[in-house]
Design a protein around this motif. Structure first.
Motif, PDB file in Angstrom:
ATOM      1  N   MET A   1       0.839  -1.174   0.000  1.00  0.00           N
ATOM      2  CA  MET A   1       0.000   0.000   0.000  1.00  0.00           C
ATOM      3  C   MET A   1       0.888   1.243   0.000  1.00  0.00           C
ATOM      4  O   MET A   1       1.805   1.365   0.803  1.00  0.00           O
ATOM      5  N   PHE A   2       0.604   2.164  -0.900  1.00  0.00           N
ATOM      6  CA  PHE A   2       1.383   3.394  -1.000  1.00  0.00           C
ATOM      7  C   PHE A   2       0.739   4.456  -0.107  1.00  0.00           C
ATOM      8  O   PHE A   2      -0.472   4.666  -0.161  1.00  0.00           O
ATOM      9  N   THR A   3       1.540   5.114   0.735  1.00  0.00           N
ATOM     10  CA  THR A   3       1.036   6.104   1.688  1.00  0.00           C
ATOM     11  C   THR A   3       1.906   7.346   1.646  1.00  0.00           C
ATOM     12  O   THR A   3       3.123   7.261   1.480  1.00  0.00           O
ATOM     13  N   LYS A   4       1.274   8.506   1.798  1.00  0.00           N
ATOM     14  CA  LYS A   4       1.979   9.789   1.876  1.00  0.00           C
ATOM     15  C   LYS A   4       1.681  10.384   3.243  1.00  0.00           C
ATOM     16  O   LYS A   4       0.523  10.470   3.644  1.00  0.00           O
ATOM     17  N   GLN A   5       2.742  10.758   3.960  1.00  0.00           N
ATOM     18  CA  GLN A   5       2.601  11.343   5.292  1.00  0.00           C
ATOM     19  C   GLN A   5       3.343  12.675   5.281  1.00  0.00           C
ATOM     20  O   GLN A   5       4.553  12.704   5.059  1.00  0.00           O
ATOM     21  N   ALA A   6       2.628  13.773   5.510  1.00  0.00           N
ATOM     22  CA  ALA A   6       3.256  15.098   5.503  1.00  0.00           C
ATOM     23  C   ALA A   6       3.186  15.717   6.892  1.00  0.00           C
ATOM     24  O   ALA A   6       2.154  15.636   7.561  1.00  0.00           O
ATOM     25  N   ILE A   7       4.279  16.335   7.296  1.00  0.00           N
ATOM     26  CA  ILE A   7       4.367  17.013   8.582  1.00  0.00           C
ATOM     27  C   ILE A   7       4.816  18.441   8.286  1.00  0.00           C
ATOM     28  O   ILE A   7       5.819  18.647   7.600  1.00  0.00           O
ATOM     29  N   THR A   8       4.081  19.418   8.789  1.00  0.00           N
ATOM     30  CA  THR A   8       4.380  20.829   8.517  1.00  0.00           C
ATOM     31  C   THR A   8       4.493  21.582   9.829  1.00  0.00           C
ATOM     32  O   THR A   8       3.674  21.390  10.734  1.00  0.00           O
ATOM     33  N   LYS A   9       5.505  22.454   9.911  1.00  0.00           N
ATOM     34  CA  LYS A   9       5.654  23.273  11.113  1.00  0.00           C
ATOM     35  C   LYS A   9       6.374  24.576  10.760  1.00  0.00           C
ATOM     36  O   LYS A   9       7.357  24.574  10.044  1.00  0.00           O
ATOM     37  N   LYS A  10       5.869  25.660  11.315  1.00  0.00           N
ATOM     38  CA  LYS A  10       6.549  26.946  11.211  1.00  0.00           C
ATOM     39  C   LYS A  10       7.516  27.053  12.377  1.00  0.00           C
ATOM     40  O   LYS A  10       7.147  26.820  13.531  1.00  0.00           O
ATOM     41  N   LEU A  11       8.758  27.386  12.070  1.00  0.00           N
ATOM     42  CA  LEU A  11       9.795  27.501  13.092  1.00  0.00           C
ATOM     43  C   LEU A  11      10.050  28.963  13.429  1.00  0.00           C
ATOM     44  O   LEU A  11       9.818  29.845  12.597  1.00  0.00           O
ATOM     45  N   ASN A  12      10.561  29.209  14.617  1.00  0.00           N
ATOM     46  CA  ASN A  12      10.950  30.564  15.017  1.00  0.00           C
ATOM     47  C   ASN A  12      12.392  30.833  14.621  1.00  0.00           C
ATOM     48  O   ASN A  12      13.195  31.329  15.417  1.00  0.00           O
ATOM     49  N   VAL A  13      12.706  30.476  13.383  1.00  0.00           N
ATOM     50  CA  VAL A  13      14.062  30.596  12.842  1.00  0.00           C
ATOM     51  C   VAL A  13      13.911  31.085  11.396  1.00  0.00           C
ATOM     52  O   VAL A  13      13.015  30.622  10.679  1.00  0.00           O
ATOM     53  N   PRO A  14      14.772  32.002  10.937  1.00  0.00           N
ATOM     54  CA  PRO A  14      14.684  32.458   9.549  1.00  0.00           C
ATOM     55  C   PRO A  14      14.817  31.286   8.562  1.00  0.00           C
ATOM     56  O   PRO A  14      15.599  30.356   8.785  1.00  0.00           O
ATOM     57  N   SER A  15      14.055  31.360   7.485  1.00  0.00           N
ATOM     58  CA  SER A  15      14.022  30.264   6.515  1.00  0.00           C
ATOM     59  C   SER A  15      15.401  29.953   5.938  1.00  0.00           C
ATOM     60  O   SER A  15      15.727  28.783   5.717  1.00  0.00           O
ATOM     61  N   GLU A  16      16.235  30.968   5.713  1.00  0.00           N
ATOM     62  CA  GLU A  16      17.567  30.728   5.154  1.00  0.00           C
ATOM     63  C   GLU A  16      18.426  29.890   6.100  1.00  0.00           C
ATOM     64  O   GLU A  16      19.178  29.033   5.675  1.00  0.00           O
ATOM     65  N   LYS A  17      18.297  30.159   7.401  1.00  0.00           N
ATOM     66  CA  LYS A  17      19.059  29.404   8.393  1.00  0.00           C
ATOM     67  C   LYS A  17      18.565  27.952   8.462  1.00  0.00           C
ATOM     68  O   LYS A  17      19.354  27.024   8.599  1.00  0.00           O
ATOM     69  N   VAL A  18      17.249  27.764   8.346  1.00  0.00           N
ATOM     70  CA  VAL A  18      16.674  26.422   8.347  1.00  0.00           C
ATOM     71  C   VAL A  18      17.176  25.652   7.125  1.00  0.00           C
ATOM     72  O   VAL A  18      17.641  24.517   7.241  1.00  0.00           O
ATOM     73  N   TRP A  19      17.112  26.288   5.958  1.00  0.00           N
ATOM     74  CA  TRP A  19      17.553  25.615   4.735  1.00  0.00           C
ATOM     75  C   TRP A  19      19.039  25.277   4.800  1.00  0.00           C
ATOM     76  O   TRP A  19      19.460  24.192   4.415  1.00  0.00           O
ATOM     77  N   GLU A  20      19.843  26.200   5.296  1.00  0.00           N
ATOM     78  CA  GLU A  20      21.287  25.952   5.398  1.00  0.00           C
ATOM     79  C   GLU A  20      21.556  24.687   6.220  1.00  0.00           C
ATOM     80  O   GLU A  20      22.366  23.843   5.846  1.00  0.00           O
ATOM     81  N   ALA A  21      20.855  24.534   7.325  1.00  0.00           N
ATOM     82  CA  ALA A  21      21.048  23.359   8.188  1.00  0.00           C
ATOM     83  C   ALA A  21      20.584  22.084   7.484  1.00  0.00           C
ATOM     84  O   ALA A  21      21.285  21.076   7.492  1.00  0.00           O
ATOM     85  N   ILE A  22      19.433  22.118   6.858  1.00  0.00           N
ATOM     86  CA  ILE A  22      18.900  20.930   6.177  1.00  0.00           C
ATOM     87  C   ILE A  22      19.779  20.538   4.999  1.00  0.00           C
ATOM     88  O   ILE A  22      20.048  19.352   4.790  1.00  0.00           O
ATOM     89  N   SER A  23      20.252  21.504   4.257  1.00  0.00           N
ATOM     90  CA  SER A  23      21.041  21.207   3.047  1.00  0.00           C
ATOM     91  C   SER A  23      22.394  20.576   3.361  1.00  0.00           C
ATOM     92  O   SER A  23      22.995  19.941   2.492  1.00  0.00           O
ATOM     93  N   LYS A  24      22.856  20.713   4.602  1.00  0.00           N
ATOM     94  CA  LYS A  24      24.129  20.083   4.987  1.00  0.00           C
ATOM     95  C   LYS A  24      23.962  18.592   5.280  1.00  0.00           C
ATOM     96  O   LYS A  24      24.947  17.897   5.506  1.00  0.00           O
ATOM     97  N   ILE A  25      22.740  18.110   5.331  1.00  0.00           N
ATOM     98  CA  ILE A  25      22.296  16.712   5.453  1.00  0.00           C
ATOM     99  C   ILE A  25      22.764  15.961   6.698  1.00  0.00           C
ATOM    100  O   ILE A  25      22.525  14.775   6.814  1.00  0.00           O
ATOM    101  N   GLY A  26      23.382  16.625   7.636  1.00  0.00           N
ATOM    102  CA  GLY A  26      23.825  15.962   8.863  1.00  0.00           C
ATOM    103  C   GLY A  26      23.013  16.412  10.061  1.00  0.00           C
ATOM    104  O   GLY A  26      21.931  16.974   9.925  1.00  0.00           O
ATOM    105  N   ARG A  27      23.524  16.160  11.243  1.00  0.00           N
ATOM    106  CA  ARG A  27      22.969  16.589  12.538  1.00  0.00           C
ATOM    107  C   ARG A  27      21.652  15.921  12.908  1.00  0.00           C
ATOM    108  O   ARG A  27      21.000  16.335  13.858  1.00  0.00           O
ATOM    109  N   LEU A  28      21.245  14.893  12.200  1.00  0.00           N
ATOM    110  CA  LEU A  28      20.007  14.222  12.569  1.00  0.00           C
ATOM    111  C   LEU A  28      20.113  13.580  13.952  1.00  0.00           C
ATOM    112  O   LEU A  28      19.118  13.454  14.661  1.00  0.00           O
ATOM    113  N   ASP A  29      21.342  13.241  14.349  1.00  0.00           N
ATOM    114  CA  ASP A  29      21.556  12.692  15.688  1.00  0.00           C
ATOM    115  C   ASP A  29      21.369  13.751  16.774  1.00  0.00           C
ATOM    116  O   ASP A  29      21.134  13.416  17.939  1.00  0.00           O
ATOM    117  N   VAL A  30      21.437  15.020  16.407  1.00  0.00           N
ATOM    118  CA  VAL A  30      21.190  16.114  17.345  1.00  0.00           C
ATOM    119  C   VAL A  30      19.690  16.437  17.370  1.00  0.00           C
ATOM    120  O   VAL A  30      19.110  16.689  18.423  1.00  0.00           O
TER     121      VAL A  30
END
Length: 141
Positions: A1-30
């Motif tokens: 069965m194919f399923t799509k699960q979406a999670i959305t949240k607005k952060l109290n952090v500027p979008s550029e800073k959020v993208w910079e962190a995500i694009s580095k692909i690490g820190r998931l252990d943090v």
């Protein structure tokens, strides 16, 4: 069965800073409370991300498929997962709110046996939500 699960949240952090962190692909252990280790090999598309789950919960391997700075979008495939799935693709997008803060939309597309889909969706919802909360706390330091 194919399923799509979406999670959305607005952060109290500027979008550029959020993208910079995500694009580095690490820190998931943090960010994710249940991830014990996170190691990245390589850069950009084709990079590999290896994680272990705390308390012997298993291993995770991600292959980075796409990193699009203009769209602030990251796509990864998860060929090794502790979940009962036969396919797992994550898409993380960052949007800019009217006030400059980041809105994270983390979508998981997965395929599983029909009897497993609801429990996997619930686990994903909980895990990704906790990870986004952890990322926000980390980025606000």
């Amino acid at each position: 069965m194919f399923t799509k699960q979406a999670i959305t949240k607005k952060l109290n952090v500027p979008s550029e800073k959020v993208w910079e962190a995500i694009s580095k692909i690490g820190r998931l252990d943090v960010w994710f409370p249940f991830i014990e280790t996170c190691k990245v090999e390589g850069d950009g598309p084709g990079a590999l991300r290896y994680m272990t789950i705390a308390d012997g919960g298993g291993d995770i391997k991600d292959t980075i498929e796409e990193i699009d700075p203009k769209k602030m979008k990251l796509i990864y495939l998860r060929p090794i997962s502790p979940f009962p799935v036969t396919y797992y693709k994550g898409t993380v997008e960052v949007f800019t709110s009217y006030d400059g803060l980041g809105i994270v939309v983390w979508t998981i597309d997965f395929e599983s046996k029909s009897e497993d889909s609801a429990s996997v969706a619930e686990i994903i919802q909980s895990a990704i939500s906790a990870g986004i909360d952890g990322m926000e706390k980390d980025l606000m330091k």
